[in-house]
Write a protein that holds these residues in place. Structure first.
Motif, PDB file in Angstrom:
ATOM      1  N   ALA A  87      41.359  44.618  29.961  1.00 57.64           N
ATOM      2  CA  ALA A  87      40.501  44.697  31.149  1.00 57.64           C
ATOM      3  C   ALA A  87      41.256  45.270  32.346  1.00 57.64           C
ATOM      4  O   ALA A  87      42.388  44.889  32.617  1.00 57.64           O
ATOM      5  CB  ALA A  87      39.946  43.322  31.489  1.00 57.64           C
ATOM      6  N   ARG A  88      40.598  46.167  33.044  1.00 57.82           N
ATOM      7  CA  ARG A  88      41.161  46.742  34.268  1.00 57.82           C
ATOM      8  C   ARG A  88      41.097  45.713  35.394  1.00 57.82           C
ATOM      9  O   ARG A  88      40.358  44.737  35.326  1.00 57.82           O
ATOM     10  CB  ARG A  88      40.370  47.984  34.664  1.00 57.82           C
ATOM     11  CG  ARG A  88      40.447  49.052  33.611  1.00 57.82           C
ATOM     12  CD  ARG A  88      39.540  50.194  33.924  1.00 57.82           C
ATOM     13  NE  ARG A  88      39.501  51.087  32.756  1.00 57.82           N
ATOM     14  CZ  ARG A  88      38.970  52.270  32.758  1.00 57.82           C
ATOM     15  NH1 ARG A  88      38.387  52.738  33.840  1.00 57.82           N
ATOM     16  NH2 ARG A  88      38.984  53.000  31.665  1.00 57.82           N
ATOM     17  N   HIS A  89      41.859  45.966  36.439  1.00 53.41           N
ATOM     18  CA  HIS A  89      41.951  45.024  37.554  1.00 53.41           C
ATOM     19  C   HIS A  89      40.572  44.695  38.132  1.00 53.41           C
ATOM     20  O   HIS A  89      40.253  43.518  38.363  1.00 53.41           O
ATOM     21  CB  HIS A  89      42.876  45.587  38.636  1.00 53.41           C
ATOM     22  CG  HIS A  89      43.005  44.686  39.815  1.00 53.41           C
ATOM     23  ND1 HIS A  89      43.736  43.512  39.776  1.00 53.41           N
ATOM     24  CD2 HIS A  89      42.466  44.752  41.051  1.00 53.41           C
ATOM     25  CE1 HIS A  89      43.651  42.915  40.950  1.00 53.41           C
ATOM     26  NE2 HIS A  89      42.878  43.643  41.741  1.00 53.41           N
ATOM     27  N   SER A  90      39.746  45.714  38.373  1.00 56.55           N
ATOM     28  CA  SER A  90      38.431  45.460  38.971  1.00 56.55           C
ATOM     29  C   SER A  90      37.532  44.655  38.038  1.00 56.55           C
ATOM     30  O   SER A  90      36.746  43.813  38.481  1.00 56.55           O
ATOM     31  CB  SER A  90      37.755  46.784  39.344  1.00 56.55           C
ATOM     32  OG  SER A  90      37.587  47.591  38.193  1.00 56.55           O
ATOM     33  N   VAL A  91      37.649  44.884  36.739  1.00 55.54           N
ATOM     34  CA  VAL A  91      36.864  44.134  35.757  1.00 55.54           C
ATOM     35  C   VAL A  91      37.363  42.689  35.701  1.00 55.54           C
ATOM     36  O   VAL A  91      36.565  41.748  35.666  1.00 55.54           O
ATOM     37  CB  VAL A  91      36.925  44.817  34.375  1.00 55.54           C
ATOM     38  CG1 VAL A  91      36.276  43.953  33.305  1.00 55.54           C
ATOM     39  CG2 VAL A  91      36.264  46.195  34.435  1.00 55.54           C
ATOM     40  N   LEU A  92      38.676  42.503  35.723  1.00 53.21           N
ATOM     41  CA  LEU A  92      39.244  41.152  35.734  1.00 53.21           C
ATOM     42  C   LEU A  92      38.763  40.365  36.950  1.00 53.21           C
ATOM     43  O   LEU A  92      38.477  39.170  36.843  1.00 53.21           O
ATOM     44  CB  LEU A  92      40.769  41.200  35.741  1.00 53.21           C
ATOM     45  CG  LEU A  92      41.439  41.482  34.409  1.00 53.21           C
ATOM     46  CD1 LEU A  92      42.943  41.595  34.598  1.00 53.21           C
ATOM     47  CD2 LEU A  92      41.113  40.408  33.400  1.00 53.21           C
ATOM     48  N   HIS A  93      38.677  41.024  38.075  1.00 54.14           N
ATOM     49  CA  HIS A  93      38.206  40.365  39.297  1.00 54.14           C
ATOM     50  C   HIS A  93      36.797  39.790  39.079  1.00 54.14           C
ATOM     51  O   HIS A  93      36.530  38.631  39.405  1.00 54.14           O
ATOM     52  CB  HIS A  93      38.223  41.351  40.466  1.00 54.14           C
ATOM     53  CG  HIS A  93      37.696  40.768  41.726  1.00 54.14           C
ATOM     54  ND1 HIS A  93      38.417  39.867  42.480  1.00 54.14           N
ATOM     55  CD2 HIS A  93      36.512  40.932  42.361  1.00 54.14           C
ATOM     56  CE1 HIS A  93      37.703  39.509  43.531  1.00 54.14           C
ATOM     57  NE2 HIS A  93      36.539  40.138  43.483  1.00 54.14           N
ATOM     58  N   THR A  94      35.918  40.593  38.482  1.00 53.07           N
ATOM     59  CA  THR A  94      34.549  40.134  38.228  1.00 53.07           C
ATOM     60  C   THR A  94      34.523  39.025  37.188  1.00 53.07           C
ATOM     61  O   THR A  94      33.784  38.047  37.327  1.00 53.07           O
ATOM     62  CB  THR A  94      33.666  41.312  37.774  1.00 53.07           C
ATOM     63  OG1 THR A  94      33.743  42.353  38.769  1.00 53.07           O
ATOM     64  CG2 THR A  94      32.225  40.892  37.606  1.00 53.07           C
ATOM     65  N   LEU A  95      35.341  39.154  36.142  1.00 54.51           N
ATOM     66  CA  LEU A  95      35.397  38.099  35.118  1.00 54.51           C
ATOM     67  C   LEU A  95      35.873  36.783  35.708  1.00 54.51           C
ATOM     68  O   LEU A  95      35.370  35.709  35.361  1.00 54.51           O
ATOM     69  CB  LEU A  95      36.307  38.522  33.964  1.00 54.51           C
ATOM     70  CG  LEU A  95      35.878  39.750  33.152  1.00 54.51           C
ATOM     71  CD1 LEU A  95      36.911  40.071  32.100  1.00 54.51           C
ATOM     72  CD2 LEU A  95      34.494  39.552  32.558  1.00 54.51           C
ATOM     73  N   ARG A  96      36.838  36.866  36.613  1.00 51.63           N
ATOM     74  CA  ARG A  96      37.334  35.643  37.271  1.00 51.63           C
ATOM     75  C   ARG A  96      36.281  35.050  38.188  1.00 51.63           C
ATOM     76  O   ARG A  96      36.169  33.825  38.300  1.00 51.63           O
ATOM     77  CB  ARG A  96      38.621  35.952  38.023  1.00 51.63           C
ATOM     78  CG  ARG A  96      39.796  36.130  37.078  1.00 51.63           C
ATOM     79  CD  ARG A  96      41.117  36.269  37.818  1.00 51.63           C
ATOM     80  NE  ARG A  96      42.199  36.375  36.865  1.00 51.63           N
ATOM     81  CZ  ARG A  96      42.947  37.454  36.693  1.00 51.63           C
ATOM     82  NH1 ARG A  96      42.757  38.524  37.443  1.00 51.63           N
ATOM     83  NH2 ARG A  96      43.902  37.468  35.788  1.00 51.63           N
ATOM     84  N   GLN A  97      35.504  35.905  38.866  1.00 51.81           N
ATOM     85  CA  GLN A  97      34.417  35.405  39.708  1.00 51.81           C
ATOM     86  C   GLN A  97      33.436  34.580  38.879  1.00 51.81           C
ATOM     87  O   GLN A  97      32.919  33.562  39.351  1.00 51.81           O
ATOM     88  CB  GLN A  97      33.653  36.567  40.355  1.00 51.81           C
ATOM     89  CG  GLN A  97      34.288  37.136  41.583  1.00 51.81           C
ATOM     90  CD  GLN A  97      33.395  38.212  42.169  1.00 51.81           C
ATOM     91  OE1 GLN A  97      33.077  39.191  41.496  1.00 51.81           O
ATOM     92  NE2 GLN A  97      32.992  38.023  43.404  1.00 51.81           N
ATOM     93  N   ALA A  98      33.184  35.028  37.659  1.00 49.25           N
ATOM     94  CA  ALA A  98      32.250  34.323  36.780  1.00 49.25           C
ATOM     95  C   ALA A  98      32.878  33.081  36.154  1.00 49.25           C
ATOM     96  O   ALA A  98      32.173  32.230  35.632  1.00 49.25           O
ATOM     97  CB  ALA A  98      31.761  35.262  35.679  1.00 49.25           C
ATOM     98  N   GLY A  99      34.212  32.972  36.178  1.00 48.21           N
ATOM     99  CA  GLY A  99      34.892  31.816  35.603  1.00 48.21           C
ATOM    100  C   GLY A  99      35.358  32.021  34.173  1.00 48.21           C
ATOM    101  O   GLY A  99      35.763  31.064  33.513  1.00 48.21           O
ATOM    102  N   LEU A 100      35.306  33.249  33.675  1.00 44.30           N
ATOM    103  CA  LEU A 100      35.707  33.492  32.291  1.00 44.30           C
ATOM    104  C   LEU A 100      37.174  33.185  32.060  1.00 44.30           C
ATOM    105  O   LEU A 100      37.564  32.812  30.948  1.00 44.30           O
ATOM    106  CB  LEU A 100      35.393  34.937  31.885  1.00 44.30           C
ATOM    107  CG  LEU A 100      35.580  35.263  30.408  1.00 44.30           C
ATOM    108  CD1 LEU A 100      34.665  34.413  29.538  1.00 44.30           C
ATOM    109  CD2 LEU A 100      35.358  36.725  30.135  1.00 44.30           C
TER     110      LEU A 100
END
Length: 117
Positions: A87-100
């Motif tokens: 996962a790219r940095h921007s994708v990781l940011h969104t995944l973390r927002q969701a709590g994944l």
């Protein structure tokens, strides 16, 4: 090892390596047009049987929060281990927002060396 799925447009593919291991590969911008496909992952029999599965996001430049929440639901409904890879940095940011990051192991992406001159 199973062959890499071929994508001509954004999409979701599931492949079972064996009865214990599976891989989910996403490609392209993962947004609302793909939300139903992402939500269906939690019912995919290959993932339900697998003890471990890998979520390959190497080809995803962007993911919408609704799809990240759908991935979280699939990961939390799975009784085994889920690993997020590529996962790219921007994708990781969104995944973390969701709590994944609380429900899956997120592998750090290694920076690729610059091309040789």
């Amino acid at each position: 090892m199973t062959p890499e799925p071929h994508f001509t447009q954004p999409g979701v593919a599931v492949s079972a390596v064996d009865d214990r291991h599976a891989e989910v590969t996403l490609r392209g911008d993962i947004g609302l047009p793909l939300l139903c496909e992402v939500e269906e992952l939690s019912a995919d029999p290959r993932l339900l049987r697998a003890e471990r599965w890998v979520l390959n996001l190497d080809g995803v430049p962007r993911i919408e929060l609704a799809c990240a929440y759908a991935l979280l639901r699939a990961a939390t409904e799975h009784s085994g281990t889920v690993t997020v890879r590529g996962a790219r940095h921007s994708v990781l940011h969104t995944l973390r927002q969701a709590g994944l990051d609380k429900a899956a192991v997120i592998e750090k992406q290694h920076r690729r060396p610059p091309p040789a001159p």
